[in-house]
Motif scaffolding. Structure first.
Motif, PDB file in Angstrom:
ATOM      1  N   ARG A 136       0.811  -1.220   0.000  1.00 40.44           N
ATOM      2  CA  ARG A 136       0.000   0.000   0.000  1.00 40.44           C
ATOM      3  C   ARG A 136       0.841   1.266   0.000  1.00 40.44           C
ATOM      4  O   ARG A 136       0.293   2.361   0.126  1.00 40.44           O
ATOM      5  CB  ARG A 136      -0.927   0.007   1.219  1.00 40.44           C
ATOM      6  N   ASN A 137       2.149   1.140  -0.148  1.00 37.35           N
ATOM      7  CA  ASN A 137       3.024   2.303  -0.028  1.00 37.35           C
ATOM      8  C   ASN A 137       3.672   2.703  -1.347  1.00 37.35           C
ATOM      9  O   ASN A 137       4.704   3.355  -1.359  1.00 37.35           O
ATOM     10  CB  ASN A 137       4.121   2.015   1.007  1.00 37.35           C
ATOM     11  N   VAL A 138       3.066   2.322  -2.459  1.00 37.51           N
ATOM     12  CA  VAL A 138       3.645   2.657  -3.757  1.00 37.51           C
ATOM     13  C   VAL A 138       2.957   3.855  -4.391  1.00 37.51           C
ATOM     14  O   VAL A 138       3.371   4.321  -5.440  1.00 37.51           O
ATOM     15  CB  VAL A 138       3.568   1.448  -4.717  1.00 37.51           C
ATOM     16  N   GLY A 139       1.893   4.358  -3.779  1.00 40.09           N
ATOM     17  CA  GLY A 139       1.211   5.526  -4.314  1.00 40.09           C
ATOM     18  C   GLY A 139       0.613   5.251  -5.676  1.00 40.09           C
ATOM     19  O   GLY A 139       0.147   4.158  -5.982  1.00 40.09           O
ATOM     20  N   SER A 140       0.631   6.271  -6.530  1.00 38.10           N
ATOM     21  CA  SER A 140       0.051   6.143  -7.869  1.00 38.10           C
ATOM     22  C   SER A 140       1.092   5.790  -8.919  1.00 38.10           C
ATOM     23  O   SER A 140       0.820   5.866 -10.115  1.00 38.10           O
ATOM     24  CB  SER A 140      -0.645   7.458  -8.255  1.00 38.10           C
ATOM     25  N   ALA A 141       2.312   5.420  -8.482  1.00 36.11           N
ATOM     26  CA  ALA A 141       3.378   5.128  -9.440  1.00 36.11           C
ATOM     27  C   ALA A 141       3.094   3.860 -10.229  1.00 36.11           C
ATOM     28  O   ALA A 141       3.530   3.718 -11.363  1.00 36.11           O
ATOM     29  CB  ALA A 141       4.717   4.998  -8.707  1.00 36.11           C
ATOM     30  N   GLN A 142       2.365   2.921  -9.643  1.00 39.49           N
ATOM     31  CA  GLN A 142       2.087   1.642 -10.284  1.00 39.49           C
ATOM     32  C   GLN A 142       0.698   1.677 -10.920  1.00 39.49           C
ATOM     33  O   GLN A 142      -0.307   1.334 -10.295  1.00 39.49           O
ATOM     34  CB  GLN A 142       2.187   0.506  -9.258  1.00 39.49           C
ATOM     35  N   THR A 143       0.624   2.106 -12.165  1.00 36.94           N
ATOM     36  CA  THR A 143      -0.673   2.180 -12.845  1.00 36.94           C
ATOM     37  C   THR A 143      -1.248   0.795 -13.113  1.00 36.94           C
ATOM     38  O   THR A 143      -2.471   0.623 -13.132  1.00 36.94           O
ATOM     39  CB  THR A 143      -0.519   2.935 -14.173  1.00 36.94           C
ATOM     40  N   ILE A 144      -0.369  -0.195 -13.323  1.00 32.21           N
ATOM     41  CA  ILE A 144      -0.858  -1.559 -13.562  1.00 32.21           C
ATOM     42  C   ILE A 144      -1.565  -2.084 -12.324  1.00 32.21           C
ATOM     43  O   ILE A 144      -2.617  -2.732 -12.410  1.00 32.21           O
ATOM     44  CB  ILE A 144       0.306  -2.482 -13.960  1.00 32.21           C
TER      45      ILE A 144
END
Length: 283
Positions: free
Chosen positions: A156-164
């Motif tokens: 849950r700590n990757v923010g919006s960086a992982q669009t996939i």
């Protein structure tokens, strides 16, 4: 230097990420309280189950215990998602916990739709067949993306960086919302007679539909980089792992045990009435 700093900030193992706090404490406390509640009622519930409960109820009660313990471990080990060397263990624990909770979620709807409280092995097989296939496919796809393509579905700590990641969760929540919405639609259609005459069932479906829509909205907002989306998604995860299992127990198993008490009280009353215990009250 700036690029390396940004990479560290976006990394699930970055030192600035917060993997514990009040939300983690709340998860632990709520999960632990529900385990204690099940333990306090375990002896009484087991006696009732051994008295002649259906295979469906016995299996569902055992599955609830298994998933509850998995959820307790998941709550205690939140720090694993930010610990170097614990990524695989965290993903496996999260995968099994999520699959178990999804199995409970789908099986409950299948049981209530068939209204198979007192049926035998055939009802158990039919109820678990659909949920088992669905959960197997869901688990297989999640494992493929997590371990095959390195998508941090459970971090849950990757923010919006992982669009996939957010795209996959959008599809997942959209399917759940569509399923619950379809059941609500049937309630107002000509096929309403096929639904079980249980008010708790409609309340459960309505709550889960609303929750799925909110989670879907959170994933969509997080996917486009909105800070509100990440906060809302974290809040839905907190609510799901803290309240879903108790909510499910109250909706399904608690009603069954209360019905057993009601039937037992009626049986005792009938026996006492036949024995003449209440004749003096009419004299």
């Amino acid at each position: 230097m700036s690029s390396s700093g940004e990479a560290q900030a976006l990394s699930p193992l970055g030192t600035d990420l917060k993997c514990d706090g009040y939300d983690g404490i709340f998860l632990i406390v709520s999960s632990l309280l529900f385990v204690l509640y099940l333990m306090l009622h375990a002896k009484k519930n087991l006696i009732r189950l051994c008295r002649g409960a259906s295979y469906v109820v016995v299996s569902y009660y055992a599955l609830l215990w298994l998933v509850t313990l998995l959820n307790l471990a998941w709550s205690f080990l939140q720090a694993w998602q930010c610990s170097p060397g614990k990524e695989v263990a965290w993903n496996l624990l999260s995968l099994f916990t999520a699959s178990g909770m999804l199995c409970l979620e789908i099986s409950l709807v299948a049981f209530l739709l068939k209204d198979n409280y007192m049926n035998g092995m055939e009802a158990l097989a039919q109820s678990f067949l659909a949920s088992g296939i669905t959960v197997f496919v869901d688990t297989l796809l999640k494992a493929l993306y997590v371990f095959g393509f390195g998508v941090p579905l459970f971090n849950r700590n990757v923010g919006s960086a992982q669009t996939i990641k957010w795209s996959l969760w959008i599809v997942h929540k959209l399917l759940l919302a569509a399923a619950y919405g379809f059941i609500l639609f049937i309630q107002f259609s000509k096929w309403r007679e096929k639904l079980p005459p249980r008010p708790a069932f409609y309340n459960y479906v309505a709550v889960m539909f609303l929750f799925s829509v909110i989670t879907l909205l959170a994933c969509g907002l997080a996917g486009i980089g909105a800070g509100l989306g990440n906060w809302l998604y974290d809040f839905t995860v907190l609510c799901y792992h803290s309240f879903y299992l108790p909510f499910l127990y109250v909706t399904f198993l608690a009603d069954f045990f209360q019905e057993e008490d009601f039937l037992l009280d009626n049986a005792y009353y009938s026996e006492m009435k036949d024995a003449g215990f209440f004749d003096a009250e009419w004299e």
